[in-house]
Enzyme design. Sequence first.
Site, PDB file in Angstrom:
ATOM      1  N   GLU A 208       0.827  -1.212   0.000  1.00 33.26           N
ATOM      2  CA  GLU A 208       0.000   0.000   0.000  1.00 33.26           C
ATOM      3  C   GLU A 208       0.858   1.257   0.000  1.00 33.26           C
ATOM      4  O   GLU A 208       0.588   2.215  -0.728  1.00 33.26           O
ATOM      5  CB  GLU A 208      -0.910   0.038   1.235  1.00 33.26           C
ATOM      6  CG  GLU A 208      -1.832  -1.135   1.387  1.00 33.26           C
ATOM      7  CD  GLU A 208      -1.271  -2.213   2.303  1.00 33.26           C
ATOM      8  OE1 GLU A 208      -0.108  -2.659   2.103  1.00 33.26           O
ATOM      9  OE2 GLU A 208      -1.997  -2.644   3.214  1.00 33.26           O
TER      10      GLU A 208
ATOM     11  N   CYS B 125      -0.522   1.669   7.203  1.00 30.36           N
ATOM     12  CA  CYS B 125      -1.040   1.866   5.848  1.00 30.36           C
ATOM     13  C   CYS B 125      -2.390   2.571   5.870  1.00 30.36           C
ATOM     14  O   CYS B 125      -2.673   3.410   5.011  1.00 30.36           O
ATOM     15  CB  CYS B 125      -1.118   0.531   5.112  1.00 30.36           C
ATOM     16  SG  CYS B 125       0.515  -0.174   4.801  1.00 30.36           S
TER      17      CYS B 125
END
Length: 149
Positions: free
Chosen positions: A55, A86
Amino acid sequence: MAYTYMRLALQEAAAAASRGEVPVGAVLVDAETGAVLARAGNRVEELADPTAHAEMLVIRAAARALRTPRLVHCDLWVTLEPCAMCAQAVALARLQRVFFGAYDPKGGGVDHGARIFAQPTCHHRPEVIGGIEESRAGALLRQFFATRR
């Protein structure tokens, strides 16, 4: 068309596993045009970087390519529920939506654990849809860890 993005993320996860990385893959998409802006799999071990989650890599690549820290018209497709780090990056980047595959009761930061988007200090809450291709994403993770036990 939408599940095509999760299939791309699953391909990235499989590639990560083949490099010895935890098999998580992500794709960042321009929600208005459908263009794939970035795709990546985990590279934590390869880069010796604890923040090199899939991510984070796609958010960084798309922000660089678009020359903006805010990706307001973008959607993230990722094979595993984002961790707290993330999830916070998603909020800071102002992503529109997050689609994820497998739920992560141990390390997740969206529906589990820190629940970043539910915190009063979170300034941006994307739409979140979990469980997409959950069985395929989960199988990749189970296979990967089974070989290491």
